[in-house]
Design a protein around this motif. Sequence first.
Motif, PDB file in Angstrom:
ATOM      1  N   VAL A  73       0.847  -1.201   0.000  1.00  0.00           N
ATOM      2  CA  VAL A  73       0.000   0.000   0.000  1.00  0.00           C
ATOM      3  C   VAL A  73       0.874   1.240   0.000  1.00  0.00           C
ATOM      4  O   VAL A  73       1.777   1.374   0.834  1.00  0.00           O
ATOM      5  N   ALA A  74       0.616   2.132  -0.932  1.00  0.00           N
ATOM      6  CA  ALA A  74       1.338   3.402  -0.975  1.00  0.00           C
ATOM      7  C   ALA A  74       0.912   4.276   0.195  1.00  0.00           C
ATOM      8  O   ALA A  74      -0.236   4.243   0.635  1.00  0.00           O
TER       9      ALA A  74
ATOM     10  N   LEU B 123      -2.542 -11.615   6.785  1.00  0.00           N
ATOM     11  CA  LEU B 123      -2.179 -10.508   5.904  1.00  0.00           C
ATOM     12  C   LEU B 123      -0.771 -10.031   6.222  1.00  0.00           C
ATOM     13  O   LEU B 123      -0.429  -9.810   7.379  1.00  0.00           O
ATOM     14  N   GLU B 124       0.038  -9.905   5.182  1.00  0.00           N
ATOM     15  CA  GLU B 124       1.357  -9.280   5.310  1.00  0.00           C
ATOM     16  C   GLU B 124       1.283  -7.939   4.582  1.00  0.00           C
ATOM     17  O   GLU B 124       1.070  -7.894   3.380  1.00  0.00           O
ATOM     18  N   LEU B 125       1.437  -6.860   5.315  1.00  0.00           N
ATOM     19  CA  LEU B 125       1.297  -5.521   4.748  1.00  0.00           C
ATOM     20  C   LEU B 125       2.655  -4.884   4.563  1.00  0.00           C
ATOM     21  O   LEU B 125       3.467  -4.830   5.486  1.00  0.00           O
ATOM     22  N   ARG B 126       2.905  -4.387   3.348  1.00  0.00           N
ATOM     23  CA  ARG B 126       4.123  -3.641   3.051  1.00  0.00           C
ATOM     24  C   ARG B 126       3.730  -2.236   2.618  1.00  0.00           C
ATOM     25  O   ARG B 126       2.756  -2.058   1.892  1.00  0.00           O
TER      26      ARG B 126
ATOM     27  N   GLY C 166      -1.411  -4.507  -5.015  1.00  0.00           N
ATOM     28  CA  GLY C 166      -0.947  -3.232  -4.508  1.00  0.00           C
ATOM     29  C   GLY C 166      -2.044  -2.183  -4.575  1.00  0.00           C
ATOM     30  O   GLY C 166      -3.013  -2.336  -5.329  1.00  0.00           O
ATOM     31  N   VAL C 167      -1.894  -1.142  -3.782  1.00  0.00           N
ATOM     32  CA  VAL C 167      -2.798   0.008  -3.837  1.00  0.00           C
ATOM     33  C   VAL C 167      -1.924   1.249  -3.980  1.00  0.00           C
ATOM     34  O   VAL C 167      -1.073   1.510  -3.124  1.00  0.00           O
ATOM     35  N   VAL C 168      -2.110   1.986  -5.073  1.00  0.00           N
ATOM     36  CA  VAL C 168      -1.277   3.150  -5.377  1.00  0.00           C
ATOM     37  C   VAL C 168      -2.171   4.347  -5.680  1.00  0.00           C
ATOM     38  O   VAL C 168      -3.384   4.285  -5.547  1.00  0.00           O
ATOM     39  N   ARG C 169      -1.534   5.422  -6.107  1.00  0.00           N
ATOM     40  CA  ARG C 169      -2.283   6.637  -6.440  1.00  0.00           C
ATOM     41  C   ARG C 169      -1.722   7.234  -7.718  1.00  0.00           C
ATOM     42  O   ARG C 169      -0.510   7.212  -7.953  1.00  0.00           O
ATOM     43  N   THR C 170      -2.601   7.757  -8.557  1.00  0.00           N
ATOM     44  CA  THR C 170      -2.171   8.404  -9.789  1.00  0.00           C
ATOM     45  C   THR C 170      -1.367   9.665  -9.464  1.00  0.00           C
ATOM     46  O   THR C 170      -1.585  10.288  -8.420  1.00  0.00           O
TER      47      THR C 170
END
Length: 280
Positions: free
Chosen positions: A97-98, A122-125, A144-148
């Motif tokens: 996750v960004a 859950l393994e969160l990075r 993954g979770v990102v943003r434009t």
Amino acid sequence: MNLKQLGYFVAIAEEGQITAAARRLHISQPPLSYELAQLERELDTQLVRRGPRGVALTDAGRLLYERATRILAMANATAREVSSLGKGLTGTLCLAVAHSATGLAPGQRLAELAARHADVSLELREGGVPEVIELVASGIAEVGVVRTPFPTQGLRCRYAPAEPLVAVMPPDLERGRELEVGLAELDDVPLVCDRRLAPQLPATPFCLTDDERTTCSCAAAGLGVGLVPQSLLAVCDTGPCFIKALVERDLWSRAAVIWKADRSLSPLAERAVALLGELA
């Protein structure tokens, strides 16, 4: 060179002492020293410098440590995915996750996995957008979770609705109208923002950060007016600051769930993508 040797070397590098690394690995010191010597002979280079208080990595050792941590992470991720494919909704999901998307994920969106599937963990990075994309591209993280803005080549993406950029204003730096403010009205105040946002602004900000949560902390401390995505406010304490949306819609952004386009998702990752949805 094998995975066991790499694991031993990582332990030595992180502990800074062969004795401490041996305790961490639950083995005696002589076998560990032997494996290190074997690795150095195989690679024909010195990996550590031995001293009275421990060991220090050489340049070659630092390079091997960087590569070894990634190799071990990929090996673990591969084992998880293969096991998950064979067992269904069990195992560990690695989600990257960004920083700028932590107001949207993982939060309660993945709570259903824990509630309904006792064998799921859950393994969160976390990291910046480039780091999250690299984790997904390398296979260390399945989702993954990102943003434009971000490069989409080789990725499948599910976008959230666009959201405003907001100004987090200390009371003595309040500008604009009741709910909105324009960048032109912030010309006379110090701005704080993430490095990725800075090139889109007409002037160089006073302070650049690597994490939008730090941007909020700086604003709450009175360092300047922070510029962050609106959803980030859900996980940040902005203290007495005023919150106003920027009127410039070209600075709005969207979060996105991403995964590799050329790779089949495990059943666990598929369920996670469905639960994350459009992050709305």
